[in-house]
Design a protein around this motif. Sequence first.
Motif, PDB file in Angstrom:
ATOM      1  N   ARG A 214       0.838  -1.199   0.000  1.00  0.00           N
ATOM      2  CA  ARG A 214       0.000   0.000   0.000  1.00  0.00           C
ATOM      3  C   ARG A 214       0.873   1.249   0.000  1.00  0.00           C
ATOM      4  N   ALA A 215       0.362   2.324  -0.617  1.00  0.00           N
ATOM      5  CA  ALA A 215       1.087   3.599  -0.581  1.00  0.00           C
ATOM      6  C   ALA A 215       0.100   4.747  -0.668  1.00  0.00           C
ATOM      7  N   THR A 216       0.390   5.770   0.119  1.00  0.00           N
ATOM      8  CA  THR A 216      -0.368   7.016   0.042  1.00  0.00           C
ATOM      9  C   THR A 216       0.617   8.150  -0.141  1.00  0.00           C
ATOM     10  N   LEU A 217       0.329   8.985  -1.113  1.00  0.00           N
ATOM     11  CA  LEU A 217       1.195  10.133  -1.407  1.00  0.00           C
ATOM     12  C   LEU A 217       0.361  11.394  -1.231  1.00  0.00           C
ATOM     13  N   ASN A 218       0.719  12.191  -0.217  1.00  0.00           N
ATOM     14  CA  ASN A 218       0.006  13.450   0.040  1.00  0.00           C
ATOM     15  C   ASN A 218       0.967  14.599  -0.206  1.00  0.00           C
ATOM     16  N   LEU A 219       0.505  15.596  -0.929  1.00  0.00           N
ATOM     17  CA  LEU A 219       1.411  16.694  -1.253  1.00  0.00           C
ATOM     18  C   LEU A 219       0.681  18.025  -1.173  1.00  0.00           C
ATOM     19  N   ALA A 220       1.313  18.985  -0.536  1.00  0.00           N
ATOM     20  CA  ALA A 220       0.738  20.327  -0.443  1.00  0.00           C
ATOM     21  C   ALA A 220       1.773  21.338  -0.899  1.00  0.00           C
ATOM     22  N   ARG A 221       1.320  22.339  -1.639  1.00  0.00           N
ATOM     23  CA  ARG A 221       2.245  23.347  -2.124  1.00  0.00           C
ATOM     24  C   ARG A 221       1.536  24.703  -2.175  1.00  0.00           C
ATOM     25  N   TYR A 222       2.205  25.737  -1.655  1.00  0.00           N
ATOM     26  CA  TYR A 222       1.752  27.109  -1.827  1.00  0.00           C
ATOM     27  C   TYR A 222       2.655  27.756  -2.873  1.00  0.00           C
ATOM     28  N   GLY A 223       2.055  28.399  -3.863  1.00  0.00           N
ATOM     29  CA  GLY A 223       2.833  29.079  -4.891  1.00  0.00           C
ATOM     30  C   GLY A 223       2.785  30.580  -4.672  1.00  0.00           C
ATOM     31  N   TYR A 224       3.976  31.193  -4.696  1.00  0.00           N
ATOM     32  CA  TYR A 224       4.050  32.650  -4.500  1.00  0.00           C
ATOM     33  C   TYR A 224       4.724  33.287  -5.713  1.00  0.00           C
ATOM     34  N   GLN A 225       5.112  34.524  -5.530  1.00  0.00           N
ATOM     35  CA  GLN A 225       5.675  35.336  -6.613  1.00  0.00           C
ATOM     36  C   GLN A 225       6.740  34.581  -7.418  1.00  0.00           C
ATOM     37  N   GLN A 334      -8.381  33.573   4.378  1.00  0.00           N
ATOM     38  CA  GLN A 334      -7.382  32.686   4.987  1.00  0.00           C
ATOM     39  C   GLN A 334      -8.049  31.451   5.573  1.00  0.00           C
ATOM     40  N   ILE A 335      -9.209  31.647   6.154  1.00  0.00           N
ATOM     41  CA  ILE A 335      -9.939  30.495   6.713  1.00  0.00           C
ATOM     42  C   ILE A 335     -10.284  29.513   5.594  1.00  0.00           C
ATOM     43  N   LEU A 336     -10.716  30.030   4.455  1.00  0.00           N
ATOM     44  CA  LEU A 336     -11.083  29.135   3.356  1.00  0.00           C
ATOM     45  C   LEU A 336      -9.860  28.460   2.740  1.00  0.00           C
ATOM     46  N   ILE A 337      -8.746  29.170   2.718  1.00  0.00           N
ATOM     47  CA  ILE A 337      -7.509  28.555   2.218  1.00  0.00           C
ATOM     48  C   ILE A 337      -7.089  27.415   3.156  1.00  0.00           C
ATOM     49  N   ASP A 338      -7.133  27.695   4.452  1.00  0.00           N
ATOM     50  CA  ASP A 338      -6.799  26.649   5.431  1.00  0.00           C
ATOM     51  C   ASP A 338      -7.764  25.487   5.309  1.00  0.00           C
ATOM     52  N   ASN A 339      -9.015  25.821   5.076  1.00  0.00           N
ATOM     53  CA  ASN A 339     -10.043  24.787   4.921  1.00  0.00           C
ATOM     54  C   ASN A 339      -9.750  23.917   3.699  1.00  0.00           C
ATOM     55  N   PHE A 340      -9.300  24.562   2.629  1.00  0.00           N
ATOM     56  CA  PHE A 340      -8.983  23.835   1.397  1.00  0.00           C
ATOM     57  C   PHE A 340      -7.812  22.873   1.601  1.00  0.00           C
ATOM     58  N   MET A 341      -6.828  23.323   2.357  1.00  0.00           N
ATOM     59  CA  MET A 341      -5.641  22.486   2.564  1.00  0.00           C
ATOM     60  C   MET A 341      -5.816  21.491   3.711  1.00  0.00           C
ATOM     61  N   GLU A 342      -6.882  21.662   4.454  1.00  0.00           N
ATOM     62  CA  GLU A 342      -7.076  20.854   5.662  1.00  0.00           C
ATOM     63  C   GLU A 342      -6.996  19.349   5.423  1.00  0.00           C
ATOM     64  N   PRO A 343      -7.562  18.816   4.341  1.00  0.00           N
ATOM     65  CA  PRO A 343      -7.463  17.355   4.172  1.00  0.00           C
ATOM     66  C   PRO A 343      -6.023  16.855   4.123  1.00  0.00           C
ATOM     67  N   ILE A 344      -5.138  17.642   3.515  1.00  0.00           N
ATOM     68  CA  ILE A 344      -3.733  17.230   3.452  1.00  0.00           C
ATOM     69  C   ILE A 344      -3.083  17.356   4.825  1.00  0.00           C
ATOM     70  N   TRP A 345      -3.363  18.476   5.508  1.00  0.00           N
ATOM     71  CA  TRP A 345      -2.747  18.663   6.836  1.00  0.00           C
ATOM     72  C   TRP A 345      -3.249  17.620   7.820  1.00  0.00           C
ATOM     73  N   ARG A 346      -4.521  17.258   7.677  1.00  0.00           N
ATOM     74  CA  ARG A 346      -5.078  16.261   8.595  1.00  0.00           C
ATOM     75  C   ARG A 346      -4.344  14.937   8.425  1.00  0.00           C
ATOM     76  N   LEU A 347      -4.109  14.562   7.178  1.00  0.00           N
ATOM     77  CA  LEU A 347      -3.374  13.331   6.921  1.00  0.00           C
ATOM     78  C   LEU A 347      -1.959  13.442   7.473  1.00  0.00           C
ATOM     79  N   ARG A 348      -1.351  14.592   7.239  1.00  0.00           N
ATOM     80  CA  ARG A 348       0.033  14.797   7.648  1.00  0.00           C
ATOM     81  C   ARG A 348       0.149  14.795   9.169  1.00  0.00           C
TER      82      ARG A 348
END
Lengths: 353, 258
Positions: A214-225, A334-348
């Motif tokens: 089994r394998a799970t790959l979770n990835l989060a990235r914020y893109g800036y300037q 910011q709350i909605l951004i955190d909410n969007f990323m929450e599934p990845i952070w929860r796993l992490r």
Amino acid sequence: MAIPLNKTTTASYPRILGIRYDPAAFTLPDSSSAAWDWEANAEALQAINAAGGTVRRINGATAELSGLPQLLASTDNQFVQQHLQNPVQGMVISLPDRAEITPALNLTLRTESTLPVEWTVWFDLGDHSRLTTKLTLDLAGEVPQSNCLIGGTLADESNLTLITDTQSHQATQSLLLGDFVSARDANLDWSLWPQTKGQLLGDLNVTLAGTGSRATLNLARYGYQDDWVGIRGKIKHLGQHTFSRINMRGVLYENSRVNFTSIGQIDHGASDADADQESRLMTVEPHAKGSVNPVLVIDENDVRAGHAASVGQYDEDEIYYLQSRGLPMATAKQILIDNFMEPIWRLRNGEVG
Amino acid sequence: MSKLEIRNLKVNAGDERILNGVNLQINPGEIHALMGPNGTGKSTLSETIMGNPLYEIVDGQIWLDGQDITEMSVDERARTAVFLAMQYPMEVAGISNADFIHAALNARNQGQPVAVLPFLKQLKANMEFLEINPEYADRGLNADFSGGEKKRNEILQMMMLRPEMAILDEIDSGLDIDALKIVAKGINAMRSTTFSCLMVTHYQRLLNYVVPDVVHIMMDGRIVKSGGPELATDLEKTGYAELEETLGSETSHGNSLE
């Protein structure tokens, strides 16, 4: 020496679907002599040593590492070939059979160099062994380029939980390579937060070779300037009853460009495989752009496979709801951004806990 | 203490005119009920008072304590005094219920943090009062709440934020009788000389538990009749069609509807 670029070798660079990039931008000019250090928590090191395992620095030795020569022989990824033909620098973490390490290993590789950096972090887990590792690759100096390979072999019924953070203090050209091979009933949970600034090309591969792996790959990235990010995550099913999940999420600010490709490949013979992937991008500002490319390559009838993908902005109705309680627009976003990323952070975070 | 005055309010949603000149005054301490058939503009009025950008004011004003709030943003209105309990509360799983309410209180407190312990104590007390499972404080905002739980959570937010002017848009829809009583208990607990409220509802039954000072009937984007609580009781017997007929007849004789 770096492999010279020509039409033949360029063709064998990873064809990352939907991602256009210049191979020359990620090719290190020469083998690296950048100075670097590593550190890890004593508690985990002691536990690993007590179990008969090792955490050690390597310099130039590849043949002794389980799986590395095979990877070099089998890969058609020119970046990997180039990486392994140079003297390998980095860390090897190995556990014998039945070594279950309770404290998480917090391992950091750091450089303050101004030279290109090449690191390999290689895991070699024996049968029934178990390890959690938080790996940080810190490009603290003015590193112009980096080429990091993270991978290893997971023997039968072993379990690796790996959390990888990469960071740089200034814009750089980063290549992030991954290559894990899992044996029977082995499990890999890999969460990545690659946050190096500038250009980042990622090619992350997991092969589920053994039955029931089994394998799970979770990835989060914020893109800036001025960030340009192209990441491909691929899990290949070779064994029967194998299971994989790929979850990628990104939030794009300013004029960043982020492209995700996720591939679930089920080869003939991998019956009862279960592959699913979800890739989503949120564009916060109008000049940010991104794409997600979910791919399923299936050569077996008796499988379960699915994917979900989206690129979009935050929900205006949700913003309105949050503002209706008095929260300013910036806070609501910011709350909605955190909410969007929450599934990845929860796993992490679940993995850390 | 808030006095709401709405003068000749005309509102479009896209190209469509929804409100055709609403006049309404709610004095401090008063609870008003707004009733009317489906699609007549009740929710549009609620959302327009809150400042929902989907609705465009083409004429008229909304005054709160003598201040025209029509140019204020949604969050400014909320921080000033207005609270809208929404018909369909949003789910935002990434922030806990308690953290969200605390953040809203901080925003209303000029951005200064509200002390955590008194906040938690008050939250616990209000959740007990509304018979909300204490575990819901740590769950994501409205995440996986049932319809009735979301409505109760709207009332919880109202009780925590203590607005001077609350608009409750169909707060009774989808509630069983026990939940309706609890929601009504929350509204009644807010009753004071410094709290005024507009309850949008389709049914008389909410008004059995929260007795309004004034009942308004809205049709075709205007308030066509106002009266005491008995107006809702009468309407329950006759229905809107008969009222519409009567009003149509009055109109044909040249009487004003407002």
